[in-house]
Every structure is written in C-alpha cells, then in structure tokens.
Scaffold this active site. Structure first.
Site, PDB file in Angstrom:
ATOM      1  N   CYS A   1     -10.978   0.934   7.131  1.00 31.16           N
ATOM      2  CA  CYS A   1     -10.527   2.263   7.541  1.00 31.16           C
ATOM      3  C   CYS A   1     -11.156   3.380   6.723  1.00 31.16           C
ATOM      4  O   CYS A   1     -11.337   4.494   7.213  1.00 31.16           O
ATOM      5  CB  CYS A   1      -9.011   2.343   7.432  1.00 31.16           C
ATOM      6  SG  CYS A   1      -8.370   1.607   5.915  1.00 31.16           S
TER       7      CYS A   1
ATOM      8  N   GLU B   1       0.837  -1.210   0.000  1.00 32.19           N
ATOM      9  CA  GLU B   1       0.000   0.000   0.000  1.00 32.19           C
ATOM     10  C   GLU B   1       0.869   1.256   0.000  1.00 32.19           C
ATOM     11  O   GLU B   1       0.592   2.229   0.704  1.00 32.19           O
ATOM     12  CB  GLU B   1      -0.919   0.021   1.217  1.00 32.19           C
ATOM     13  CG  GLU B   1      -1.791  -1.222   1.346  1.00 32.19           C
ATOM     14  CD  GLU B   1      -2.757  -1.145   2.521  1.00 32.19           C
ATOM     15  OE1 GLU B   1      -3.958  -1.356   2.304  1.00 32.19           O
ATOM     16  OE2 GLU B   1      -2.325  -0.885   3.656  1.00 32.19           O
TER      17      GLU B   1
HETATM   18 ZN    ZN Z   1      -8.432   3.167   4.228  1.00 34.74          ZN
END
Ligand code: ZN
Length: 614
Positions: A393, A294
C-alpha cells in the site's frame, strides 16, 4: 481545478496544481524522482505481481491480497495528478491502457472487484470486515476525481460514477445497512459529490460515517476498535485502532461535516485530533505503535523500537490535518503536516525512488539485510527499504502524495493568501503572483517576492512553526503561530522570513516512559538520528549517552554532538543495582544525520532518541 481536496465551505480555500509549482529544492527533487522513476517502478511491479493482470484474468488465476485492486487505483491517481501537472503523451497512453483494463472488469450493474463474486470466489459483500470491496472503490473513485479535476471526463470517471451509483443502490436506505472494515469510501464519495454535484454520493458518505461505531461489523480478534466500530465517530475523544483506517475515516468525517454544515461532527474530529497529537504521535509525526494490529497504542505508549509508523498512516495523517486546516485555519494542523512530511513521507522512499520503508522505526537494534530485488517481502520484516511488498500500500500512496504535493503549500481566502509550507515555488492565484526562493530546511531563510498583485490591500499570512523561536520577518521578531502582513503590495516587493533553523535538543513528556531520560536532536522541521555508519570504529549506537552540555554544531549537513560511550556489559542477567548514569566514561564527538536519510548507506543500527548522560 486541479485540487486534491476541494471543500465547498471552509476557512481557507485550497489552490490547485496549476496555481502552485515547486521549483528546485528538497520537495521538487522528490517529486521529480517520483515522476521519472517511481511511477515506472510501480507499474513494473503491478504487472510482475499480477495485480494489473487480475482485471482480465480468470477468477481462479487471481493473484495478490484481497485489496490488490486498490494499488492499481492509487497508481492511476498518481498518474492523473502527474499528467495534470506535467503533460506527457507517453504517460497518457500508459494511463489509458490501464484504465481500459480496469473498465473491462466492471460488471453490468457497476460492481467492480477482482476478488469476489465470480465463479469460484466468495459472494459479493460476504466479508465486509476483511473484504475491502468498498475500500477499493474508494481508491478507484479518488483516482477518477483526480482525473476529472485535471482532464475532465474520461473512461475512468465513467467507471467510478457507475461504481458509486452501484454503492448507493446496494448500501443506501433499504439496502445493506453496514460499512466496510477499512474506511476510505467515505472521503472518496464526498470528493465525487464535489466533482459531480450529485448529492446522493454525499448522503451515502454521511450514512457510512453515521453507521460506523454501532457494533455493526462482526467482532474480531483485535476488537471492533480496530475498524473504529466500537463507538460512533461523534462520540469518540481520541483516534484509536488501526491507524490508517482511523485517519481515513476521520478524513471522511471532516468532509461530510464540512459539506453538511455539521459543526458538532467537525468539532468532534478536531477534538480527537488534538488529543491524539497530545498523546499518541511520535516525534516524527508517525502514528501507530502496535505491530500486531498496525494500531495506535494507549496514551503515551510510543516505544521507539516498536514504532510501526506506517508510511500510509503518515499519508493519512496529512490528509486529515489538511482537511482540518482548510476547515478551521489553525496553524497546528500545518505544523503536524510539516513534521510528517519531513520525517515520515520523506523517510520512506530511497533516493532513487525504487525502494521503500513500510514501517518507520525510530530505533534499529540489529543490522538489516538487503531485501531481494525481485521478490515480494513481508511488510514489517524489512530493516532496509524494499522494492515491493506482499502488502504494498505504501509505495502507491507515496506516489499519489508526491504528485499532488504542491497543493499543500498555500491557500487563499477573501483576506488574501496564506503560506503553510516552505519550499521553493511559484504561486499564481487570485490575481496574486509570488516567487518563493529558499533552500529550506538547510537554512530557514525564505524570500517571498511579489510578481503580481491586485491594486487594493490584501493580507499575506505566514505560518511560523511552533519550534521557530527567534524567527523574524524583514528583521522584526515574530512568534510561532501566524503572522499577518496586510498592505498594498506591488510587484517587486519582497518579504523575507527567517525561521532561525538551528539544532536544538527536545525532551519527551515523562509519561512516554519508553524514552524517559532521552532527548532528540531536531533542526528546523527535521529529526536527526545516530547511525552506526557515522560512529567511531567499535562504538555501537546503544553505547551512546548524549552530553546535553556538550553543544550542538551544524557541520556538513549533520549536527555534531558530544556523547559519552558506555559499552553495554553482557552478563547473565540484564538487571543490577540502581546507580547514577554518570561514570566518567570516554567522550567522543558524534555526527547525527537527518532521520529521513537513514539506512541509505547500507545496513546500519540507528536511534533517534539518545539517553542523556554526564
Ligand atoms: Zn501502507
């Protein structure tokens, strides 16, 4: 003051949610969907997934990933901003019930985490690389800051102060000399310092910022750059590693630098931001081109079909650029905020606010399938918006951003008032009243009417976005950058900014090899895309080559272009003799639509960058 970020020094001063109110338009619609649909959706899933229940469940029944507590905190932050903006007794009751459940789990010394430290669980702070304990505190503290600024003291503020005191006791001088694998406590502690005046929190944030980068955490498979522990913040020249971690840390570093007067640290982060924007940001404002970790890719590694561009990274990028804007006033920061808001933040949620993109690809090659409505889905696996993720998230991060969005529109200073983002809104601040009316970004016409003004002259500053060639103010040409209108304003005076929103073709730096020979259609701040559902029968998005001389026409909310259609030829080997692209193929009109609306009409293939052809 109901302000999401409130530095005590800086070039510009923020306005609060009581001073800027969105009126009907592009952003107010999204803020209302957030208030009326997304908040309840999040609460439903936090209960269903057991992440709320964790605060009262026995340790062996805890559910979710190690950072699940943080989703409850981001939800509380969203509720706190929303309650500050829009009193709602029913929402207030829901908020207080959740706060009571969180408070129940706090231990006598202030420690609070449902995943560590209880019988059968790993010991406290035994896994700083991946445990996320301080990260979760960061979001808890941010929620409390939101509550303190909107309603004053309450139980959540008390809980957060006890957490912060505990952190200073355990990680302060003489304590554990380390940091969390995921930055977030840093900006939170500075914000709590701003609310409480307790300098201990600022000093602890400074310690965390200074400690990181000295190989203080264990090495991991992605390398220490993943959590920015490869080199000190003040020595780095570009953002790197996990994108969300990087922008949260940089945000905290700006906060520390501003409050301690550390111009070297501020300049270091500003330099990293400039280099990152020059080499590591997608056309949408999205960041992160590596799925594996990520993370940011190397310079110019920005493949559209591997764009990770996590929604949270967009939120964090706005957090960072906003802090730099307040500190330094450079309109480039507001330019990136605008680009990110319209093309990442607006892209993630569905129209009804109950489904979300976690990653935001710029090229979808295969038709997606509708994710299940009642199951957690893997974060990067979905090709359509999903209701909830096993790592979820992004929805809560969007919710707190939309709830506080009005605060990013304008600022003030001793000189007057500055407008950075254009949306229909009312502003009442520093004796100045403004009514802003616009249908932006449909058109670029923004009418600013003065409803109250001090008797003496002051300066109204308007940002002209970097793309806005041909812009005018009251009919006079202006160039991109800042326009300063200094005069004695009176109620009834009107200033009309026209940003000349029209379709344009944008080419990439040739070093972005993945899109070399391609172009993007943009219109104002909005990036457009070709989507299979808009193409003639039998034409695939990968068959399109854009005729750069074929014109760009505004049509029915889209931009009509002309494309050559060269159906791909499937063979045994996907390579052949080098030849010019032109082959006299069929030309068809193609309607491009705003990227932020893509995948809202069912499964589709899509691309933002279109190869140029003759
Ligand atoms: Zn996120």
């Amino acid at each position: 003051m109901t302000i999401p970020v409130s530095p005590s020094h800086g070039t510009l001063r923020p306005l609060g949610l009581s001073e800027v109110t969105l009126k009907p338009g592009f952003w107010q619609r999204r803020q209302e969907v957030n208030r009326t649909a997304t908040l309840a959706h999040i609460e439903h899933w936090l209960e269903k997934a057991g992440w709320l229940g964790n605060f009262s469940a026995p340790p062996d029944e805890r559910r979710g990933r190690e950072f699940a507590d943080s989703e409850v905190y981001k939800f509380l932050e969203a509720m706190a901003w929303e309650l500050g903006r829009h009193p709602d007794p029913e929402l207030e009751v829901r908020y207080q019930k959740i706060v009571a459940r969180v408070a129940e789990a706090q231990e006598a010394d202030g420690y609070l985490n449902t995943n560590f430290g209880r019988p059968g669980q790993q010991p406290r702070y035994s896994d700083l690389e991946w445990g996320h304990e301080l990260y979760c505190y960061g979001h808890l503290i941010q929620a409390a800051v939101a509550r303190a600024r909107t309603s004053g003291s309450d139980q959540l503020v008390d809980v957060a102060v006890r957490v912060a005191d505990h952190v200073c006791d355990v990680f302060g001088p003489g304590g554990i000399a380390s940091v969390c694998g995921h930055a977030e406590i840093e900006p939170a502690l500075v914000e709590l310092y701003r609310v409480t005046g307790n300098a201990r929190y600022l000093e602890q944030a400074r310690l965390f910022v200074e400690r990181r980068g000295h190989q203080i955490l264990d090495d991991i498979e992605f390398g220490r750059a993943y959590f920015q522990d490869d080199m000190p913040v003040r020595d780095a020249t570009v953002l790197r590693g996990h994108a969300v971690r990087a922008v949260y840390l940089a945000s905290g570093a700006v906060d520390v630098a501003v409050e301690t007067g550390d111009t070297e640290l501020l300049d270091a982060v500003a330099g990293q931001w400039s280099n990152t924007v020059a080499r590591r940001v997608y056309i949408t404002g999205g960041i992160g081109s590596r799925h594996q970790d990520e993370a940011f890719g190397d310079d110019f590694v920005l493949p559209p079909d591997r764009a990770y561009s996590e929604t949270c990274a967009g939120v964090g990028s706005v957090m960072l650029a906003w802090r730099l804007l307040l500190a330094q006033g450079d309109p480039r920061y507001a330019d990136l905020i605008e680009r990110t808001l319209f093309n990442v933040i607006a892209t993630s949620p569905s129209d009804d606010g109950t489904r979300f993109f976690y990653t935001n690809t710029l090229h979808q090659r295969v038709l997606g399938t509708e994710p299940p409505a009642d199951e957690l889905v893997p974060r990067a696996a979905s090709t359509l918006r999903a209701p909830w993720f096993s790592v979820s998230c992004c929805p809560t991060n969007l919710a707190r951003t939309f709830a506080g969005l009005a605060a990013y529109l304008a600022t003030y200073s001793d000189e007057g008032l500055q407008i950075h983002q254009y949306a229909a809104a009312s502003i009442r601040a520093a004796g100045i009243g403004l009514e802003i009316d616009t249908d932006y970004p449909v058109s670029g016409r923004v009418s600013i009417r003065v409803t109250a003004s001090p008797a003496e002259e002051w300066t109204l500053t308007l940002r002209v976005p970097h793309w806005a060639d041909g812009a005018t103010v009251d009919g006079e040409p202006v160039t991109p950058g800042l326009v300063h209108l200094r005069r004695r304003f009176a109620p009834g005076d009107t200033v009309v900014l026209d940003l000349a929103v029209r379709p344009r073709l944008t080419a990439p730096d040739p070093r972005i090899d993945a899109v070399r020979g391609c172009a993007v259609v943009e219109r104002g701040p909005v990036v457009y895309c070709a989507e299979s559902v808009d193409l003639p029968e039998g034409v695939a998005v990968d068959a399109l080559r854009l005729d750069a001389d074929g014109g760009l026409a505004d049509r029915d909310g889209g931009v009509e272009v002309t494309c050559h259609v060269s159906p791909p030829v499937d063979g045994a080997w996907p390579y052949g003799p080098a030849r010019p692209a032109g082959d006299g193929s069929e030309r068809v009109p193609v309607m491009l639509r705003p990227y932020h609306d893509w995948a809202s009409r069912g499964p589709s293939t899509m691309r933002v960058w279109l190869p140029l052809g003759e």
